[in-house]
Design a protein around this motif. Structure first.
Motif, PDB file in Angstrom:
ATOM      1  N   TRP A 120      42.123  40.854  50.712  1.00  0.00           N
ATOM      2  CA  TRP A 120      43.155  40.746  51.752  1.00  0.00           C
ATOM      3  C   TRP A 120      42.620  41.236  53.092  1.00  0.00           C
ATOM      4  CZ3 TRP A 120      47.706  38.284  51.661  1.00  0.00           C
ATOM      5  CH2 TRP A 120      48.538  38.459  52.774  1.00  0.00           C
ATOM      6  N   LYS A 121      41.909  42.334  53.075  1.00  0.00           N
ATOM      7  CA  LYS A 121      41.363  42.864  54.324  1.00  0.00           C
ATOM      8  C   LYS A 121      40.459  41.843  55.005  1.00  0.00           C
ATOM      9  CE  LYS A 121      41.482  47.790  53.100  1.00  0.00           C
ATOM     10  NZ  LYS A 121      40.659  48.995  52.834  1.00  0.00           N
ATOM     11  N   GLU A 122      39.606  41.200  54.214  1.00  0.00           N
ATOM     12  CA  GLU A 122      38.692  40.209  54.801  1.00  0.00           C
ATOM     13  C   GLU A 122      39.452  38.976  55.285  1.00  0.00           C
ATOM     14  OE1 GLU A 122      34.631  37.677  53.684  1.00  0.00           O
ATOM     15  OE2 GLU A 122      35.262  39.362  52.417  1.00  0.00           O
ATOM     16  N   ALA A 159      57.404  48.666  49.661  1.00  0.00           N
ATOM     17  CA  ALA A 159      56.419  49.356  50.494  1.00  0.00           C
ATOM     18  C   ALA A 159      55.163  49.706  49.706  1.00  0.00           C
ATOM     19  CB  ALA A 159      57.040  50.613  51.092  1.00  0.00           C
ATOM     20  N   ALA A 160      55.337  50.185  48.477  1.00  0.00           N
ATOM     21  CA  ALA A 160      54.184  50.543  47.647  1.00  0.00           C
ATOM     22  C   ALA A 160      53.401  49.300  47.236  1.00  0.00           C
ATOM     23  CB  ALA A 160      54.649  51.310  46.410  1.00  0.00           C
ATOM     24  N   TRP A 161      54.121  48.229  46.931  1.00  0.00           N
ATOM     25  CA  TRP A 161      53.467  46.978  46.521  1.00  0.00           C
ATOM     26  C   TRP A 161      52.629  46.381  47.641  1.00  0.00           C
ATOM     27  CZ3 TRP A 161      55.156  42.441  49.002  1.00  0.00           C
ATOM     28  CH2 TRP A 161      54.539  41.261  48.559  1.00  0.00           C
ATOM     29  N   ILE A 162      53.201  46.277  48.848  1.00  0.00           N
ATOM     30  CA  ILE A 162      52.447  45.658  49.943  1.00  0.00           C
ATOM     31  C   ILE A 162      51.271  46.536  50.340  1.00  0.00           C
ATOM     32  CG2 ILE A 162      53.824  46.592  51.857  1.00  0.00           C
ATOM     33  CD1 ILE A 162      52.325  43.036  51.600  1.00  0.00           C
ATOM     34  N   GLU A 163      51.415  47.845  50.204  1.00  0.00           N
ATOM     35  CA  GLU A 163      50.289  48.745  50.481  1.00  0.00           C
ATOM     36  C   GLU A 163      49.158  48.502  49.482  1.00  0.00           C
ATOM     37  OE1 GLU A 163      49.314  53.547  50.760  1.00  0.00           O
ATOM     38  OE2 GLU A 163      51.400  52.844  50.837  1.00  0.00           O
ATOM     39  N   ARG A 164      49.503  48.310  48.215  1.00  0.00           N
ATOM     40  CA  ARG A 164      48.480  48.015  47.197  1.00  0.00           C
ATOM     41  C   ARG A 164      47.769  46.704  47.501  1.00  0.00           C
ATOM     42  NH1 ARG A 164      52.186  50.399  43.636  1.00  0.00           N
ATOM     43  NH2 ARG A 164      53.336  48.438  43.367  1.00  0.00           N
ATOM     44  N   LEU A 165      48.558  45.695  47.850  1.00  0.00           N
ATOM     45  CA  LEU A 165      47.971  44.382  48.099  1.00  0.00           C
ATOM     46  C   LEU A 165      47.078  44.413  49.331  1.00  0.00           C
ATOM     47  CD1 LEU A 165      48.055  41.350  49.437  1.00  0.00           C
ATOM     48  CD2 LEU A 165      48.047  41.492  46.949  1.00  0.00           C
ATOM     49  N   GLU A 166      47.559  45.045  50.390  1.00  0.00           N
ATOM     50  CA  GLU A 166      46.796  45.070  51.636  1.00  0.00           C
ATOM     51  C   GLU A 166      45.563  45.964  51.558  1.00  0.00           C
ATOM     52  OE1 GLU A 166      50.373  44.029  54.820  1.00  0.00           O
ATOM     53  OE2 GLU A 166      49.782  46.118  54.525  1.00  0.00           O
ATOM     54  N   ALA A 214      42.901  34.494  51.271  1.00  0.00           N
ATOM     55  CA  ALA A 214      42.913  35.714  50.461  1.00  0.00           C
ATOM     56  C   ALA A 214      42.671  35.414  48.992  1.00  0.00           C
ATOM     57  CB  ALA A 214      44.240  36.455  50.646  1.00  0.00           C
ATOM     58  N   VAL A 215      43.307  34.382  48.460  1.00  0.00           N
ATOM     59  CA  VAL A 215      43.118  34.036  47.052  1.00  0.00           C
ATOM     60  C   VAL A 215      41.678  33.587  46.801  1.00  0.00           C
ATOM     61  CG1 VAL A 215      43.727  32.326  45.283  1.00  0.00           C
ATOM     62  CG2 VAL A 215      45.519  33.574  46.493  1.00  0.00           C
ATOM     63  N   ALA A 216      41.130  32.791  47.697  1.00  0.00           N
ATOM     64  CA  ALA A 216      39.738  32.364  47.534  1.00  0.00           C
ATOM     65  C   ALA A 216      38.802  33.564  47.508  1.00  0.00           C
ATOM     66  CB  ALA A 216      39.348  31.409  48.658  1.00  0.00           C
ATOM     67  N   LEU A 217      39.028  34.515  48.398  1.00  0.00           N
ATOM     68  CA  LEU A 217      38.191  35.715  48.430  1.00  0.00           C
ATOM     69  C   LEU A 217      38.392  36.562  47.182  1.00  0.00           C
ATOM     70  CD1 LEU A 217      38.683  36.543  52.192  1.00  0.00           C
ATOM     71  CD2 LEU A 217      36.460  36.146  51.114  1.00  0.00           C
ATOM     72  N   GLU A 218      39.622  36.664  46.715  1.00  0.00           N
ATOM     73  CA  GLU A 218      39.904  37.418  45.495  1.00  0.00           C
ATOM     74  C   GLU A 218      39.161  36.806  44.309  1.00  0.00           C
ATOM     75  OE1 GLU A 218      41.555  40.435  43.177  1.00  0.00           O
ATOM     76  OE2 GLU A 218      41.793  40.211  45.352  1.00  0.00           O
ATOM     77  N   LEU A 219      39.048  35.488  44.284  1.00  0.00           N
ATOM     78  CA  LEU A 219      38.397  34.787  43.195  1.00  0.00           C
ATOM     79  C   LEU A 219      36.883  34.682  43.372  1.00  0.00           C
ATOM     80  CD1 LEU A 219      40.957  31.863  42.813  1.00  0.00           C
ATOM     81  CD2 LEU A 219      40.562  33.678  41.137  1.00  0.00           C
ATOM     82  N   GLY A 220      36.394  35.031  44.565  1.00  0.00           N
ATOM     83  CA  GLY A 220      34.966  34.897  44.825  1.00  0.00           C
ATOM     84  C   GLY A 220      34.537  33.458  45.046  1.00  0.00           C
ATOM     85  N   ILE A 221      35.451  32.633  45.567  1.00  0.00           N
ATOM     86  CA  ILE A 221      35.160  31.231  45.849  1.00  0.00           C
ATOM     87  C   ILE A 221      34.820  31.089  47.324  1.00  0.00           C
ATOM     88  CG2 ILE A 221      36.140  28.906  45.978  1.00  0.00           C
ATOM     89  CD1 ILE A 221      37.834  29.598  43.538  1.00  0.00           C
ATOM     90  N   VAL A 247      43.093  37.398  61.758  1.00  0.00           N
ATOM     91  CA  VAL A 247      44.417  37.605  62.370  1.00  0.00           C
ATOM     92  C   VAL A 247      44.372  38.823  63.276  1.00  0.00           C
ATOM     93  CG1 VAL A 247      46.872  37.935  61.921  1.00  0.00           C
ATOM     94  CG2 VAL A 247      45.475  36.649  60.288  1.00  0.00           C
ATOM     95  N   ARG A 248      43.734  39.878  62.779  1.00  0.00           N
ATOM     96  CA  ARG A 248      43.610  41.104  63.564  1.00  0.00           C
ATOM     97  C   ARG A 248      42.831  40.830  64.848  1.00  0.00           C
ATOM     98  NH1 ARG A 248      44.868  45.779  61.728  1.00  0.00           N
ATOM     99  NH2 ARG A 248      44.688  45.138  59.539  1.00  0.00           N
TER     100      ARG A 248
END
Length: 211
Positions: free
Chosen positions: A198-200, A186-193, A17-24, A205-206
């Protein structure tokens, strides 16, 4: 860069997730834990702990997901996921260490007993472990709820700490961990997800578990 990965692992999830967030871009190398790939001579030469994730950046090899994420964030300092300011970085570290020692183990033990044990055919859930970890989870989630009061992200701005914390929630629904009385969490994890990264990162896992 190569990431030695196991899709069911929360530790590997946070790195993806962090790699994707950073575009790495990472070359994902799947490690068959149950098949013993992590016990091979080749793998143990990279990580004698026999655990994923492991990151190989040329000749540089590093293990431990939080250290990997700090390294990745250093590649894109302008994104601020691991801030340079000493106070801001100390706050990020505080929550990283807390997740490592407190929330992470409790949530993962509960998820193992209530969900992963059956998925991997590893026997019946141990109710005594469940009872003990439920108390710990309740205690630690209350701390996280307090920490998120008035904030979108745990250290003020989005950071590697948010991804570390979020990874412990990956099986919360299957593990019957309710956030009904924890509106900040609940609001925080909804924002992150809701983030594309994160979705990618969560998609494998899904696909693996149909969650």
């Amino acid at each position: 860069m190569k990431l030695y990965n196991a899709n069911f692992s929360p530790n590997a999830l946070r790195v993806r997730a962090v790699a994707l967030e950073l575009g790495i871009d990472l070359e994902i190398i799947e490690v068959d834990i149950r098949g013993g790939d992590n016990r091979s001579v080749e793998f143990l030469s990279m990580n004698p702990n026999a655990k994923v994730p492991v990151l190989a950046d040329g000749d540089f090899v590093i293990w431990e997901s939080r250290a990997i994420n700090s390294y990745l964030a250093s590649k894109k300092p302008e994104r601020g996921l691991y801030p340079d300011d000493p106070k801001a970085r100390a706050t990020v570290d505080q929550w990283l260490y807390w997740q490592t020692i407190h929330l992470g183990p409790a949530m993962q033990k509960l998820s193992f007993e209530r969900f992963l044990k059956a998925k991997f055919g590893m026997g019946e859930a141990d109710q005594s472990v469940i009872d003990a970890e439920l108390k710990n989870v309740d205690q630690f989630l209350a701390v996280l709820e307090f920490g998120l009061a008035g904030k979108d992200w745990i250290a003020g701005d989005l950071s590697v700490a948010d991804f570390a914390l979020a990874s412990t929630f990956m099986y919360r629904v299957q593990s019957d961990i309710s956030l009904d009385d924890l509106p900040n969490v609940a609001a925080w994890i909804e924002r992150l997800e809701a983030r594309a990264s994160w979705k990618e990162a969560f998609a494998p896992v899904r696909a693996l578990f149909g969650v």
